[in-house]
Write a protein that holds these residues in place. Structure first.
Motif, PDB file in Angstrom:
ATOM      1  N   MET A  51       0.837  -1.203   0.000  1.00  0.00           N
ATOM      2  CA  MET A  51       0.000   0.000   0.000  1.00  0.00           C
ATOM      3  C   MET A  51       0.870   1.251   0.000  1.00  0.00           C
ATOM      4  O   MET A  51       0.616   2.190  -0.740  1.00  0.00           O
ATOM      5  N   SER A  52       1.923   1.233   0.846  1.00  0.00           N
ATOM      6  CA  SER A  52       2.833   2.385   0.900  1.00  0.00           C
ATOM      7  C   SER A  52       3.417   2.659  -0.470  1.00  0.00           C
ATOM      8  O   SER A  52       3.573   3.800  -0.874  1.00  0.00           O
ATOM      9  N   SER A  54       2.146   2.298  -3.256  1.00  0.00           N
ATOM     10  CA  SER A  54       1.231   2.916  -4.220  1.00  0.00           C
ATOM     11  C   SER A  54       0.829   4.325  -3.789  1.00  0.00           C
ATOM     12  O   SER A  54       0.048   4.966  -4.445  1.00  0.00           O
ATOM     13  N   MET A  55       1.357   4.784  -2.633  1.00  0.00           N
ATOM     14  CA  MET A  55       0.976   6.101  -2.128  1.00  0.00           C
ATOM     15  C   MET A  55       1.961   7.180  -2.580  1.00  0.00           C
ATOM     16  O   MET A  55       2.926   6.897  -3.277  1.00  0.00           O
TER      17      MET A  55
ATOM     18  N   LEU B 143      -4.435   8.930   0.143  1.00  0.00           N
ATOM     19  CA  LEU B 143      -3.078   9.367  -0.197  1.00  0.00           C
ATOM     20  C   LEU B 143      -2.486  10.234   0.909  1.00  0.00           C
ATOM     21  O   LEU B 143      -1.322  10.104   1.256  1.00  0.00           O
ATOM     22  N   PHE B 146      -1.225   8.395   4.296  1.00  0.00           N
ATOM     23  CA  PHE B 146       0.048   7.689   4.209  1.00  0.00           C
ATOM     24  C   PHE B 146       1.241   8.627   4.105  1.00  0.00           C
ATOM     25  O   PHE B 146       2.374   8.209   4.288  1.00  0.00           O
ATOM     26  N   ARG B 149       2.610   9.382   7.582  1.00  0.00           N
ATOM     27  CA  ARG B 149       3.052   8.115   8.148  1.00  0.00           C
ATOM     28  C   ARG B 149       4.468   7.765   7.664  1.00  0.00           C
ATOM     29  O   ARG B 149       5.276   7.245   8.420  1.00  0.00           O
ATOM     30  N   GLU B 150       4.748   8.074   6.408  1.00  0.00           N
ATOM     31  CA  GLU B 150       6.083   7.789   5.883  1.00  0.00           C
ATOM     32  C   GLU B 150       7.142   8.543   6.666  1.00  0.00           C
ATOM     33  O   GLU B 150       8.244   8.037   6.892  1.00  0.00           O
TER      34      GLU B 150
END
Lengths: 405, 380
Positions: A51-52, A54-55, B143, B146, B149-150
Motif C-alpha cells: 500500500m505504501s 502505491s501512495m 493518499l 500515508f 506516516r512515511e
C-alpha cells in the motif's frame, strides 16, 4: 492470445517479415510490461508495504501499476503480499485461476519464498507461494521495502520483454515436492563460486605480500570498550483500586474453599474448583464491591495430567483485575483416540460475558476442552476437519518440520 | 437463496415468508476487509440481519511456535501480530518479561519507549484515517494519510533499522541507543504534524459525505461495548473511559499530563473523532518527553541467558487498537511454556454483529473501517 501465435507462421516466409514480427512483438511487450495492473490482495505486513508503495511518497504509478484492481478478472499481476496459510491457500489458487492470461505473479516477502519466520515448527503456514501458484519474481525481505517491490516489478518487465510470438507466455510450473532440491542446487552453485573466489583471493594475497603499496599501514586491533549497564530493580506496580488482600476477603464470602493461586501484589490470582467456577464468577460479577464486568480473556495451559483454564477478569469501573485458575483433570481415554478426543469439560462463561464466545471457541479448538452450554462450539481459526489440538504439548502434525539444530 | 436452514454460526430466528432473505460471502479477499477476513452476511434486501465472521485465514500458529523459541526471539513474533503498531507490541511483551525477571528500566529507556510508542500510535491512526477515507470512497484521503506516516517511518528506520517490523525493545530497555539526530527530527516532525493534522481535520471531519455515512451508523452501546470485551478507541467512543495508560499506568505514563478522550454516541463518527483526538494527545505526550530525555544508559544490565522463574506473568499495554495483554507461563526454561496474547482487535471484532445488525450493506464497510481491525493480530 488470438492472432499472435499465427503471425510468425504467416510473415516469416515473406522477405523482411521477420523484422515485422519482431517489431510487433516489441510493441505488444512494451504495452504489456508498462501497464501491469495488480490485484488488491494482501494478508499481512507486506500488504502495508505494498500500500505504501502505491501512495504519494513512492508512487507505483511511475511504473504503470497504480491501477489496483479489486476483481481478479481485471488484473494481470498478482502480488502475493503476505503469508499464505493452509486455510488461505485454496483462495489464493482460486484467485490465480480467475486472472485471465497472460498473467504474472510476484512473491513478496520471506513468507512467500520459504515460509520465512514461520518455516519451522509450524503447522499452519504454506512454505512458499510456489507450492500453490506459479511465481515469476521473488522479493526477499520481511517485509521488503517499497523500493524492493519496484525492483521486482522492473525484473518482471525484463522478463516480459523477452517474450515473443515465437516464445509466447505460458503458465509456469509449480514446485513438485515440498522439499525441492533448489536449495541444494543453489548451495552447490554458491560453493563453486566461493571456490573460484578463494583461489583468486589467495593469488591476490600473495601479490600483496610480495609487493605492498607504499602507504600501506598494517592493521592493528583496537580493543572496543565493553559497555557496562547498571543493575536496576523493577518498580513494582501495585494493584489498581483495591488491594489483593481485600479482594480476596470479598471473594472468600462466596466460596470459602478458594485459595490464592500465586502470590502477586498486582493481580489477584484465585484457584477455584471446576464445580464452583461458574457460580463464583457469577457472584463476583454481581457483587457491587468486586464488580467484575469485563472479561479480558479466557485461555488455558496444558500440563501433563491436567489443563489449567485461566479466566482473566477485570472491573472496568474500579480497575482491579482478578485471574481465576481452574484445574481440569484430563479424562482417561484409550491411548489411540487421545489425540482427537476432548479431554475435559467446563461450564461456559457466555451467559455472563458475550465476549467469552470467541475466546472459548479458541480454547476449544486449541486444547480440546469442551464448554458446556456454549451456544456455538465450532472451530474458530482452524478448518472444521482439522485433526488434533495444536496447543497441547503432545500435538503432532505431518506438516511440521522441526528446526535443525 | 432462500432457505429455512441456517448456515453455521447464524442464530437469529428465520424470517417470515415475505422477506427476501439471502446470504452473501464477503472475503477472504475483499478490498475493505483489511486483510484476510471473511464475513458471511445474512441479508434481507439490503438490510443486514446477521454477520458471522470466519477467522483463521491468516492463522500462523504463533503461540505454538513460540514454545520452541526463546523469550528474546518471541519479541520478533509480536512484530508480526499487529504490524501497524509493532513497537507497542514489543513493549507489551517486554513488560511481561520484565515482571518475570524483575529487571528494571533506566530513565532514558523509559523516555525512548514512550516517545516511540506514541509515534507508532500516530502512525497507526493515520492509517486508520487513510483507510476510513478510502473505504468511504475518498481516494484523496487515502493518499494524505500515508504521507505523514512515511515521515514517522523514516524516524523508525533510523532508530530501529526497520520501517515496519521494528523488533526494538528488550527486557530492561532497548536494543540500541537512539541516534543524535532523533530529537531534532522528532521536533521537526511534530511541527509539521500539527499543521498537517489540522488540514486533514478540515478535509474530512466536517465533510458532508463522510458525516452522512458515519453519523448514527453502527451504534455500540456502553453496555455492549463492555460485554463484548471491546477496548481502545472503540470502547472509549461508547462512553467508557478506560485507557491502560491512565487506569493501570505502565512505564512513565503516570507522570505525564494527557487526557483520555471519551465520546458518548458510540457510532462510526465518534470512533473516527476519538482517533483524531488521540493523535493530538499523543503529540502532547511526545512534546512533554522530547526535551526531557535524560542522558545515561539506555538499558539495564543484560543477563547472559534469559530465563524466567516458575510462574505466570501478565502485562497489559494500550496499543493504538486497545488493550494488548501478554500472558506468559514459565516452568523455568529459556523458552516459554505457554505464551498467550490478548489482542485488542479480536475483542473489537466480536462486537461487529451487534454494530452491523439492522444497518445497510454499504454501512458494514464503514463499521469495519472504524473498528480498524488488523487480521494477523486476531488470528495470530
Amino acid at each position: 492470445m488470438g492472432i499472435m501465435p499465427f503471425i510468425p507462421k504467416i510473415l516469416d516466409p515473406v522477405p523482411g517479415g521477420k523484422t515485422i514480427v519482431n517489431m510487433v512483438d516489441y510493441v505488444v511487450n512494451w504495452a504489456r510490461a508498462n501497464s501491469l495492473w495488480p490485484l488488491t490482495y494482501g494478508t499481512s505486513c507486506c500488504a502495508i508495504e505494498m500500500m505504501s508503495s502505491s501512495m504519494a511518497r513512492y508512487d507505483i504509478a511511475r511504473f504503470g501499476s497504480e491501477v489496483f484492481r479489486d476483481s481478479p478478472r481485471q488484473a494481470d499481476l498478482f502480488i502475493i503480499a503476505g503469508t499464505i496459510t493452509k486455510r488461505m491457500a485454496p483462495a489464493v489458487q482460486m484467485l490465480w485461476e480467475q486472472i485471465p492470461g497472460p498473467k504474472y505473479s510476484i512473491a513478496m516477502g520471506a513468507c512467500t519464498i520459504s515460509g520465512g519466520p514461520f518455516r519451522y515448527d509450524n503447522y499452519a503456514v504454506v512454505r512458499g507461494a510456489e507450492q500453490v501458484i506459479p511465481v515469476d519474481v521473488f522479493i526477499p525481505g520481511c517485509p521488503p521495502r517499497p523500493e524492493a517491490l519496484f525492483h521486482g516489478l522492473l525484473k518482471l518487465r525484463e522478463k516480459i520483454m523477452k517474450e515473443s510470438s515465437r516464445n509466447p507466455w505460458k503458465e509456469g510450473a509449480l514446485s513438485e515436492s515440498e522439499e525441492r532440491n533448489r536449495y541444494k542446487e543453489a548451495a552447490a552453485a554458491w560453493a563453486e563460486l566461493e571456490k573460484i573466489k578463494d583461489e583468486e583471493m589467495a593469488i591476490a594475497r600473495e601479490q600483496f605480500k610480495s609487493n605492498p603499496p607504499e602507504n600501506y599501514v598494517p592493521y592493528k586491533a583496537i580493543r572496543v570498550q565493553k559497555e557496562t549497564f547498571p543493575d536496576i530493580p523493577l518498580k513494582e506496580n501495585l494493584q489498581v483500586g483495591k488491594s489483593t488482600e481485600s479482594l480476596f476477603e470479598i471473594a472468600k464470602k462466596y466460596s470459602p474453599e478458594i485459595q490464592i493461586h500465586t502470590e502477586n501484589n498486582e493481580i489477584l490470582h484465585l484457584s477455584v474448583s471446576k464445580e464452583q467456577y461458574f457460580s463464583l464468577v457469577e457472584s463476583l460479577k454481581k457483587d457491587s464491591e468486586m464488580n467484575l464486568d469485563y472479561l479480558i480473556d479466557v485461555t488455558a495451559v496444558d500440563y501433563e495430567n491436567h489443563f489449567e483454564l485461566v479466566a482473566q477478569l477485570m472491573s472496568i469501573t474500579l480497575g482491579h483485575k482478578v485471574f481465576i485458575h481452574v484445574d481440569l483433570l484430563k479424562e482417561n481415554v484409550p491411548e489411540e483416540t487421545k489425540d482427537n478426543a476432548l479431554l475435559a469439560s467446563v461450564s461456559s462463561l457466555v451467559p455472563l460475558y458475550p465476549a467469552a464466545e470467541f475466546k472459548e471457541r479458541e480454547v476449544f479448538e486449541m486444547f480440546g476442552i469442551h464448554f458446556e452450554s456454549h451456544p456455538d462450539l465450532r472451530h474458530l481459526f482452524l478448518d472444521e476437519d482439522f485433526k488434533g489440538f495444536p496447543l497441547r504439548k503432545d500435538f503432532k502434525h505431518p506438516h511440521i518440520i522441526p528446526k535443525p539444530v | 437463496m432462500s432457505t429455512n436452514v441456517l448456515l453455521p454460526g447464524f442464530r437469529e430466528a428465520p424470517l417470515d415468508e415475505d422477506f427476501e432473505e439471502f446470504y452473501i460471502n464477503m472475503g477472504p479477499q475483499h478490498p475493505s476487509t483489511h486483510g484476510a477476513l471473511r464475513l458471511v452476511l445474512r441479508l434481507d434486501g439490503e438490510k443486514i440481519i446477521e454477520v458471522v465472521p470466519h477467522l483463521g485465514y491468516i492463522h500462523r500458529g504463533m503461540e505454538k511456535q513460540a514454545e520452541k523459541l526463546n523469550y528474546i526471539q518471541y519479541i520478533m513474533m509480536s512484530d508480526r501480530q499487529d504490524y501497524l503498531t509493532a513497537i507497542q507490541n514489543n513493549l507489551g511483551v517486554c513488560l511481561a518479561l520484565e515482571k518475570g525477571t524483575k529487571i528494571g528500566v533506566p530513565e532514558r529507556a523509559e523516555y525512548i519507549r514512550v516517545i516511540l510508542a506514541e509515534l507508532s500510535r500516530i502512525a497507526s491512526h493515520l492509517v486508520f484515517y487513510a483507510c476510513f477515507g478510502g473505504d468511504l470512497g475518498g481516494q484523496t484521503v487515502l493518499l494524505y494519510g500515508f504521507k505523514e506516516r512515511e515521515m514517522i517511518h523514516d524516524i523508525f528506520e533510523e532508530v530501529t533499522g526497520s520501517r515496519l517490523t521494528t523488533n526494538f525493545f528488550r527486557p530492561g530497555g532497548s536494543n540500541k541507543d537512539i541516534p543524535d539526530t532523533f530529537v531534532p527530527r522528532v521536533k521537526a516532525l511534530l511541527k509539521h504534524l500539527e499543521s498537517a493534522l489540522s488540514d486533514y481535520d478540515r478535509l474530512l471531519t466536517k465533510n458532508i459525505a463522510a458525516m452522512d455515512r458515519s453519523v448514527g451508523v453502527g451504534v455500540l452501546s456502553k453496555e455492549d461495548a463492555i460485554a463484548y470485551g471491546c477496548s481502545g478507541p472503540v470502547l472509549r467512543a461508547s462512553g467508557v473511559s478506560y485507557d491502560v495508560r491512565k487506569n493501570d499506568p505502565y512505564s512513565i505514563y503516570a507522570s505525564l499530563d494527557f487526557k483520555v478522550p471519551v465520546f458518548y454516541n458510540g457510532d462510526c463518527y465518534d470512533r473516527y473523532l476519538i482517533r483524531f483526538e488521540e493523535m493530538y494527545e499523543s503529540i502532547k505526550i511526545i512534546k512533554q518527553c522530547i526535551d526531557k530525555i535524560p542522558s545515561g544508559p539506555y538499558r539495564s544490565k543484560e543477563k547472559p541467558i534469559f530465563k524466567l522463574p516458575n510462574g505466570s506473568f501478565y502485562a497489559a499495554t494500550e496499543t493504538a487498537k486497545g488493550l494488548y495483554g501478554t500472558y506468559v507461563v514459565s516452568t523455568g526454561g529459556n523458552s516459554p511454556y505457554r505464551i498467550h496474547t490478548r489482542s485488542p482487535s479480536f475483542g473489537n471484532l466480536a462486537a461487529l454483529n451487534t454494530m452491523a445488525k439492522g444497518q445497510r450493506l454499504s454501512d458494514l464497510v464503514t463499521i469495519l473501517a472504524t473498528i480498524d481491525p488488523v487480521i494477523p493480530e486476531i488470528d495470530r
